[in-house]
Design an enzyme around this catalytic site. Structure first.
Site, PDB file in Angstrom:
ATOM      1  N   LEU A  54     -22.196  33.762 -16.190  1.00 47.13           N
ATOM      2  CA  LEU A  54     -22.628  32.815 -15.189  1.00 47.13           C
ATOM      3  C   LEU A  54     -21.768  32.744 -13.926  1.00 47.13           C
ATOM      4  O   LEU A  54     -20.565  33.022 -13.969  1.00 47.13           O
ATOM      5  CB  LEU A  54     -23.141  31.507 -15.802  1.00 47.13           C
ATOM      6  CG  LEU A  54     -24.267  31.556 -16.710  1.00 47.13           C
ATOM      7  CD1 LEU A  54     -24.356  30.227 -17.370  1.00 47.13           C
ATOM      8  CD2 LEU A  54     -25.658  32.137 -16.017  1.00 47.13           C
ATOM      9  N   GLU A 111      -9.887  35.064  -5.689  1.00 44.13           N
ATOM     10  CA  GLU A 111      -9.820  36.396  -6.334  1.00 44.13           C
ATOM     11  C   GLU A 111     -11.066  36.502  -7.048  1.00 44.13           C
ATOM     12  O   GLU A 111     -11.545  37.875  -7.193  1.00 44.13           O
ATOM     13  CB  GLU A 111      -8.571  36.405  -7.346  1.00 44.13           C
ATOM     14  CG  GLU A 111      -7.022  36.311  -6.662  1.00 44.13           C
ATOM     15  CD  GLU A 111      -6.620  34.910  -6.352  1.00 44.13           C
ATOM     16  OE1 GLU A 111      -7.541  34.095  -6.814  1.00 44.13           O
ATOM     17  OE2 GLU A 111      -5.695  34.637  -5.795  1.00 44.13           O
ATOM     18  N   PHE A 135      -2.462  37.998 -10.201  1.00 44.52           N
ATOM     19  CA  PHE A 135      -3.583  37.201  -9.598  1.00 44.52           C
ATOM     20  C   PHE A 135      -4.624  37.711  -9.846  1.00 44.52           C
ATOM     21  O   PHE A 135      -5.861  37.040  -9.831  1.00 44.52           O
ATOM     22  CB  PHE A 135      -3.426  36.513  -8.076  1.00 44.52           C
ATOM     23  CG  PHE A 135      -2.047  35.663  -7.729  1.00 44.52           C
ATOM     24  CD1 PHE A 135      -1.439  35.004  -8.864  1.00 44.52           C
ATOM     25  CD2 PHE A 135      -1.488  36.094  -6.744  1.00 44.52           C
ATOM     26  CE1 PHE A 135      -0.408  34.553  -8.655  1.00 44.52           C
ATOM     27  CE2 PHE A 135      -0.037  35.240  -6.514  1.00 44.52           C
ATOM     28  CZ  PHE A 135       0.375  34.837  -7.511  1.00 44.52           C
ATOM     29  N   ASP A 193      11.139  35.368  -6.833  1.00 46.50           N
ATOM     30  CA  ASP A 193       9.968  34.568  -7.063  1.00 46.50           C
ATOM     31  C   ASP A 193       9.496  34.082  -8.342  1.00 46.50           C
ATOM     32  O   ASP A 193       8.958  32.994  -8.409  1.00 46.50           O
ATOM     33  CB  ASP A 193       8.551  35.397  -6.314  1.00 46.50           C
ATOM     34  CG  ASP A 193       8.327  35.064  -5.003  1.00 46.50           C
ATOM     35  OD1 ASP A 193       9.100  34.133  -4.225  1.00 46.50           O
ATOM     36  OD2 ASP A 193       7.866  35.984  -4.203  1.00 46.50           O
ATOM     37  N   GLN A 240       4.720  35.019 -10.276  1.00 48.41           N
ATOM     38  CA  GLN A 240       4.045  35.737  -9.612  1.00 48.41           C
ATOM     39  C   GLN A 240       4.411  37.291  -9.998  1.00 48.41           C
ATOM     40  O   GLN A 240       3.782  38.225  -9.476  1.00 48.41           O
ATOM     41  CB  GLN A 240       5.223  35.811  -8.135  1.00 48.41           C
ATOM     42  CG  GLN A 240       5.293  34.518  -7.499  1.00 48.41           C
ATOM     43  CD  GLN A 240       4.141  33.738  -6.986  1.00 48.41           C
ATOM     44  OE1 GLN A 240       3.518  34.316  -6.145  1.00 48.41           O
ATOM     45  NE2 GLN A 240       3.755  32.633  -7.574  1.00 48.41           N
TER      46      GLN A 240
END
Lengths: 622, 622
Positions: free
Chosen positions: B127, B368, B393, B425, B429
């Site tokens: 969904l 995303e 991501f 980072d 990340q």
């Protein structure tokens, strides 16, 4: 422990201004010294944090585990120079650590905050996750802990484009979480340029209000407005509060203010030096904010021994139903166990828990990211969340699971309706990638029981397991294979049958197919060893290697999952160091996109049923 | 081909009522005959579909590929009995297929619709995905095709809890997609009970309006209101339209109407029989709806030969930057190439394309799921979308990628900043699970180039690759290894150095570490073969197996990824059938949660740098 009940110090504006300047100076210094980081995204929120930590964050910095503490979540985790500067101003991080540790190897002051720091609840840096996690902490506070702590979440404006933010606001509003305060640092600039809505605070306000939040709009650099908004936020009226703060990226360093060219860039010395001087130079003030509210005496509830359901060998039972029964039993024994589901509790088995222990169940509706975010937040408060939905839809929450591992959260996740076995519903509902996904999560435990007895035992073990643990369950009913006194240690396996010609390894539904195949092979004069690899990670590689060695290197692995990253590759990895001479492996897995059909038809189509296993074993034997 | 320009037939209410009754009867019959399915979720939307297909869906059923056709997406894919009944009423699915095919093995009428049917654009059933996909089709219509087709998306109310819906409405509004019409079937009941907002259409309306949509609220069983709303929806004013239809689940079968107990259950014969009779019995009417609008003559733009950038061996270049340059070159040559990014195009390399070909770039901001949904929609219209963000991501969009595979979409996905190599980072990340995720996707291609030349060649090949293809790129700059005339077929590998004592397999950043290790080993009198496995899936197992055999079975695999599901397990899978005597494998991968540091420090910490490879090779040699 401080038990002050009203906000105290730093009422004078000069002190707040000085603190804001110190936070700015330290944000600049830390990132310039590291040669990377996000000073400009820190500068925009410095005033917000100065007021928050001085006047509204009810927190005992010396005792971060104090249950009465407020919670501070940096959802915009890239503003780590600011949060570390806050920790310095709280007297917790020293000058040297800040200046030589930030972003360096081995330091706890990482590029984005993680719970290696005692004042950090959850890892952030994947945007849109801090608020969903905060909702979980707030659910614990309001419904389980019944403590008056607040959850303050600093959000960026860019991350409001993430759907997960709206899942979180929706749930905060649905559960009347007036203990949540989202502070949005609307500096209008994202990584590569302006945000969609820029400084249109009205547009943001309409969205938050429509989702049920109370909205306060302020100038994020006006200390009095900030203070008033945060004071107002403490007046809960059943709605979460959102403080929309109009801010300027790079605020305090005029030559880079509101510039799209300075995202994620440390200031070079020639800009940093004068900027620091203009801001009043280096300060090392330590701020005494209001301590936590008084902690009400709460009776300690201890766990008792679990009485797991018992099953008769041969009885038909779906593992998803056994999951629900075991979860209920575990929940009855341990008051820290809570359950969440994404609106399919009548399918996953969690419905049993909902009926038995409704006060420890949180319905997340169809919002899988929020499901895992809330579980992460509940784990911050020491609860043992079990989160369930169809295994296929857990892919929706992969980033939250990944971040949960970095957060060192203990999440118990149950995915039902695994594989083609589900039959008629078709490929959208079939989890065929979940083992790969969950195995790849750092430190995870991946379990896939074949029957009700092993399911029950493994659910009890999950409750005692740290990190991310995952239980994969099956839709259809299959016979119980094990007596109720059997135990299923994590990392173990069960040898269900021994032979000397071929080893067959299955898990979940393919264990039943392997047993049927072995029976038929025996009728053909071929003796097979059958192993139930219920613990996919860690895998019992030693037992499997021993069996494969004893069957001349011949191995059939059958899994109701795509061929990549699942049981088959786990077994190959486990055997890689075993030096088995003449290893010959048939890896049966789901290749191609399935359609609808009965479970039996689809297991056959995929070649992972008894027919497929028999044929593979015969090919290996030659 | 029909080119009628105004809606025509079925203006009389009786015909619409009859059609709605037929759709209800067929929805009941199909699911009862199959013994599973969702009749009640079909019944609530039958009136909506009767009016839509008769009066507003500008579609040529005989020519589903007609570019002028409207698009109909069943975001609530579980209402498949209804969509298949629509196909029957359109004269495309026969009585026998409906009654004996639905949900059966081998049939195209699966439990949830997929594009094995020519009238279905995208697979639904997970969904919250139909609307994001529809946004992609609408972007194509408005900005690329410049065709007046509309995208009609039937949504359920339960799925409005998915954040992805709000990502979609936000983008539809941002891009002024007044060619999108979302019809929400607000039947107030989800799978396990009432939805969060029930029949509070005002609450839904506030949310959609706040996100920039035009909202029309109607009684979803009043044919005149439905007709007026759909006619109104065709008056674009720069905003997407949302028709909020208050409906009753199970409508038309009084004894189950508005009951929470009938979700996903076929009606037993004793209820189905009388209900069908009451609804007027079986009909086999075929409806002639309005055909597509006239197709404007559009000049065919053909692809020209790609001129890829050329690099000098030894030149330092990050593969993410080479990706951007190659994508721009591919885009210049092929007008079907489009690009999307989640607000990090200045990091992923896509920024080059944005500058060069802005009219074929769509900024998705930090969303995303919508990034991949839009790419899926663009692929429906024959475009070749390249979607990029940080590889870490992409985990956010796993469910969309999985559904993209079931949709048979051709999606090109690029993930940058892979692995611990990114350095300061920190772990949030760092993509360390992306190879496992992408390998597990059915039919996927997984590429991981080590230098600029191979990146360029592989990007050009991705443009010609069906299914889901994934390119993993690296943050830091590394020397170019290959001359510009070298070619990199998918499924191939490169032997960069040959020796007889140990084989070292790397991909991406570890290729450079492997070469450095081989050089040092040679200084110690150990000759190593080094293989660049740039095609992780399909893997060049034959070349690797040959090399391993020639080096006495000794193999070191080094990857900047967790140990599960990535390059190491791909190699083990590839070698499983090779029967290599004395195979001895050292699998170097990232184990544990990394922190910050330099790339070199973290590669060393993980044991996947030249030091780690040298040590592993020496251990194998003994």
């Amino acid at each position: 422990m401080s038990t002050t009940t009203t906000p105290v110090p730093t009422t004078d504006t000069t002190a707040l201004q000085d603190l804001a300047a110190q936070l700015r100076v330290d944000s600049i210094r830390a990132s310039t010294s590291a040669g990377s980081g996000h000073p400009t995204s820190s500068l925009s929120a410095a005033d917000l944090l100065a007021v928050l930590m001085s006047r509204h964050l009810r927190y005992d910095w010396e005792e971060p585990d104090n249950p009465a503490n407020d919670h501070l979540i940096f959802s915009k985790g890239h503003a780590s120079p600011l949060i570390y500067s806050v920790f310095k101003a709280a007297g917790q991080v020293g000058e040297e650590e800040l200046m030589t540790g930030y972003r360096r190897f081995g330091s706890r002051l990482q590029g984005h905050p993680t719970p290696v720091l005692p004042w950090v609840d959850v890892a952030t840096g994947s945007l849109g996750q801090g608020l969903p996690d905060g909702v979980g902490i707030a659910l614990a506070g309001k419904y389980l802990d019944k403590l008056p702590y607040r959850v303050w979440v600093l959000c960026g404006d860019s991350e409001l484009a993430e759907g997960s933010i709206w899942e979180a606001v929706d749930k905060a509003s649905h559960y009347q979480l007036d203990n949540v305060v989202a502070i949005v640092d609307v500096n209008r600039l994202g990584q590569r340029g302006p945000t969609e809505l820029g400084w249109d605070l009205d547009a943001y306000a309409r969205r938050f209000k429509a989702f049920g939040a109370r909205v306060i709009t302020i100038d994020g650099h006006d200390l009095a407005q900030i203070d008033a908004a945060m004071a107002d936020a403490e007046n809960g009226d059943g709605r979460p509060t959102v403080i929309l703060a109009r801010t300027v990226k790079g605020k305090g360093v005029p030559q880079i203010e509101d510039s799209p060219d300075w995202h994620g860039k440390p200031l070079p010395e020639e800009i940093a030096g004068p900027a620091i001087a203009t801001l009043g130079g280096v300060r090392n003030d330590v701020v005494s904010g209001p301590g936590p509210r008084e902690l009400p005496a709460t009776p300690q509830q201890n766990a008792t021994a679990v009485e797991l359901p018992r099953y008769e060998i041969g009885q038909e039972m779906a593992t998803r139903k056994a999951y629900g029964a075991a979860l209920t039993a575990v929940g009855r024994a341990d008051p820290k166990v809570v359950a969440l589901d994404a609106e399919v509790s009548n399918s996953t088995g969690t419905g049993d828990f909902v009926k038995a222990l409704p006060e420890r169940y949180f319905e997340m509706y169809i919002a899988e990211q929020q499901l895992i975010g809330a579980a992460t937040g509940l784990s911050v408060r020491g609860y043992k969340p079990f989160a369930s939905t169809f295994a296929a839809f857990l892919t929706r929450a992969f980033d939250f699971v990944r971040m949960g591992a970095i957060s060192q959260a203990a999440l118990r996740i149950a995915g039902s309706h695994a594989g083609v076995e589900i039959g008629a519903d078709g490929p959208s509902q079939m989890a065929l990638e979940d083992l790969a996904m969950m195995r790849a999560v750092e430190g995870s435990t991946v379990l896939y029981p074949s029957d009700a007895t092993s399911t029950a035992d493994l659910v009890a073990r999950m409750a005692a397991t740290d990190g991310i643990s995952y239980l994969r369950t099956t839709r259809g009913g299959y016979p119980v294979l094990y007596g109720s006194d059997e135990s299923f240690p994590i990392g173990g396996s069960k040898v269900l049958r021994s032979g000397d010609q071929v080893t067959i390894v299955g898990a979940g539904v393919t264990v039943h197919q392997a047993l049927a195949a072995a029976e038929r092979l025996a009728g053909q004069g071929i003796e097979a060893t059958v192993i139930d690899a219920y613990s996919v990670k860690p895998l019992d590689a030693a037992t499997i290697a021993g069996a494969v060695r004893a069957t001349g290197g011949r191995l059939v692995v059958a899994e109701d999952h795509h061929a990549q990253g699942g049981l088959g590759e786990a077994v190959l990895s486990g055997l890689a160091g075993a030096g088995i001479a003449g290893l010959d492996v048939a890896h049966l897995a789901v290749r191609g996109i399935p359609g609808s059909g009965t479970g039996a038809e689809l297991l056959h189509w995929a070649g992972i049923d008894a027919d497929g296993i028999v044929a593979a074993a015969r090919r290996l034997i030659g």
